[in-house]
Motif scaffolding. Sequence first.
Motif, PDB file in Angstrom:
ATOM      1  N   VAL A 180       0.875  -1.174   0.000  1.00  0.00           N
ATOM      2  CA  VAL A 180       0.000   0.000   0.000  1.00  0.00           C
ATOM      3  C   VAL A 180       0.912   1.223   0.000  1.00  0.00           C
ATOM      4  O   VAL A 180       1.712   1.416   0.922  1.00  0.00           O
ATOM      5  N   SER A 181       0.817   2.044  -1.053  1.00  0.00           N
ATOM      6  CA  SER A 181       1.680   3.217  -1.176  1.00  0.00           C
ATOM      7  C   SER A 181       1.094   4.397  -0.409  1.00  0.00           C
ATOM      8  O   SER A 181      -0.124   4.630  -0.444  1.00  0.00           O
ATOM      9  N   PRO A 182       1.946   5.186   0.262  1.00  0.00           N
ATOM     10  CA  PRO A 182       1.437   6.372   0.946  1.00  0.00           C
ATOM     11  C   PRO A 182       1.203   7.552   0.007  1.00  0.00           C
ATOM     12  O   PRO A 182       0.577   8.539   0.395  1.00  0.00           O
ATOM     13  N   GLU A 183       1.689   7.470  -1.226  1.00  0.00           N
ATOM     14  CA  GLU A 183       1.644   8.615  -2.138  1.00  0.00           C
ATOM     15  C   GLU A 183       0.240   9.164  -2.387  1.00  0.00           C
ATOM     16  O   GLU A 183       0.046  10.388  -2.399  1.00  0.00           O
ATOM     17  N   PRO A 184      -0.792   8.326  -2.606  1.00  0.00           N
ATOM     18  CA  PRO A 184      -2.130   8.883  -2.857  1.00  0.00           C
ATOM     19  C   PRO A 184      -2.704   9.685  -1.692  1.00  0.00           C
ATOM     20  O   PRO A 184      -3.665  10.435  -1.881  1.00  0.00           O
ATOM     21  N   TYR A 185      -2.120   9.527  -0.515  1.00  0.00           N
ATOM     22  CA  TYR A 185      -2.645  10.196   0.670  1.00  0.00           C
ATOM     23  C   TYR A 185      -1.817  11.417   1.072  1.00  0.00           C
ATOM     24  O   TYR A 185      -2.211  12.175   1.951  1.00  0.00           O
ATOM     25  N   ALA A 186      -0.683  11.606   0.418  1.00  0.00           N
ATOM     26  CA  ALA A 186       0.278  12.611   0.855  1.00  0.00           C
ATOM     27  C   ALA A 186      -0.245  14.037   0.748  1.00  0.00           C
ATOM     28  O   ALA A 186       0.189  14.918   1.500  1.00  0.00           O
ATOM     29  N   GLU A 187      -1.177  14.297  -0.174  1.00  0.00           N
ATOM     30  CA  GLU A 187      -1.680  15.656  -0.367  1.00  0.00           C
ATOM     31  C   GLU A 187      -2.890  15.979   0.493  1.00  0.00           C
ATOM     32  O   GLU A 187      -3.379  17.105   0.492  1.00  0.00           O
ATOM     33  N   LEU A 188      -3.395  15.004   1.219  1.00  0.00           N
ATOM     34  CA  LEU A 188      -4.545  15.232   2.094  1.00  0.00           C
ATOM     35  C   LEU A 188      -4.113  15.940   3.373  1.00  0.00           C
ATOM     36  O   LEU A 188      -2.930  15.906   3.742  1.00  0.00           O
ATOM     37  N   PRO A 189      -5.041  16.583   4.092  1.00  0.00           N
ATOM     38  CA  PRO A 189      -4.703  17.112   5.416  1.00  0.00           C
ATOM     39  C   PRO A 189      -4.131  15.995   6.281  1.00  0.00           C
ATOM     40  O   PRO A 189      -4.560  14.831   6.178  1.00  0.00           O
ATOM     41  N   ALA A 190      -3.167  16.314   7.126  1.00  0.00           N
ATOM     42  CA  ALA A 190      -2.386  15.309   7.848  1.00  0.00           C
ATOM     43  C   ALA A 190      -3.252  14.281   8.576  1.00  0.00           C
ATOM     44  O   ALA A 190      -3.048  13.067   8.441  1.00  0.00           O
ATOM     45  N   GLY A 191      -4.210  14.762   9.364  1.00  0.00           N
ATOM     46  CA  GLY A 191      -5.034  13.840  10.133  1.00  0.00           C
ATOM     47  C   GLY A 191      -5.853  12.920   9.255  1.00  0.00           C
ATOM     48  O   GLY A 191      -5.965  11.713   9.515  1.00  0.00           O
ATOM     49  N   LYS A 192      -6.427  13.475   8.193  1.00  0.00           N
ATOM     50  CA  LYS A 192      -7.237  12.694   7.266  1.00  0.00           C
ATOM     51  C   LYS A 192      -6.372  11.677   6.524  1.00  0.00           C
ATOM     52  O   LYS A 192      -6.789  10.533   6.306  1.00  0.00           O
TER      53      LYS A 192
END
Length: 231
Positions: A180-192
């Motif tokens: 599971v790559s963290p890249e798709p989530y990197a631009e979201l607000p930190a907590g989300k």
Amino acid sequence: MSRVGYRVSHLVVAPFARLLWRPTVTGSEHVPRTGGVILASNHLSFVDSVAIPIVAPRPVSFLAKSDYFTGSGPLGAVRRGFFEMIEAIPVDRHSSRAAQESLDAALAVLRAGRAFGIYPEGTRSRDGRLYKGRTGVAWLALTAGVPVVPVGLVGTDAVQPVGARFPRPARVRVTFGPPVSPEPYAELPAGKARRQLTDAVMDAIAGLTGQERADCYNELPPDSQGAAVGI
């Protein structure tokens, strides 16, 4: 785990464990052979932190509660020797700074290009259900920029059930899922980002184990003897 410790564990510990547990291992090709990577697993038994290192295709470091480095008697000596051999990182999980100390130690492992094993549930499940994941696994993946390989363990609770002093013969299944790559989530607000990435990892683990889900966190019982420290 040092190269020497890894070889020793696979030459000495692994054959005995394989004879006792007869593990079925699938998906090892999903584990990157180099670079930092997190192996995130469900947690059913003390032996989880033994089962994963002996079947993983590369050395894996786990956090382990400090009690396992100070035990007395023959069992304590064997337990201490094993965790020292695989270079487990002792953490006093009852310390007020245990969570931050665990994160710092894990981040150092990942930034050194090594594999780090973690139980997002925080402590082992005493009823067999898969509990809600704590977001430390996502914080590590996002901060270090490394993938998370979900790991599904089945049968380790039969090897050493809660309350049992010694392991028993039983069949164990270890499944490594696609990273599971963290890249798709990197631009979201930190907590989300942390919550959504953690949930994605837990969904992947559930798909590997078929466990019933619990929509709550697994709290650490006062007399718990779970082997590893979750974050």
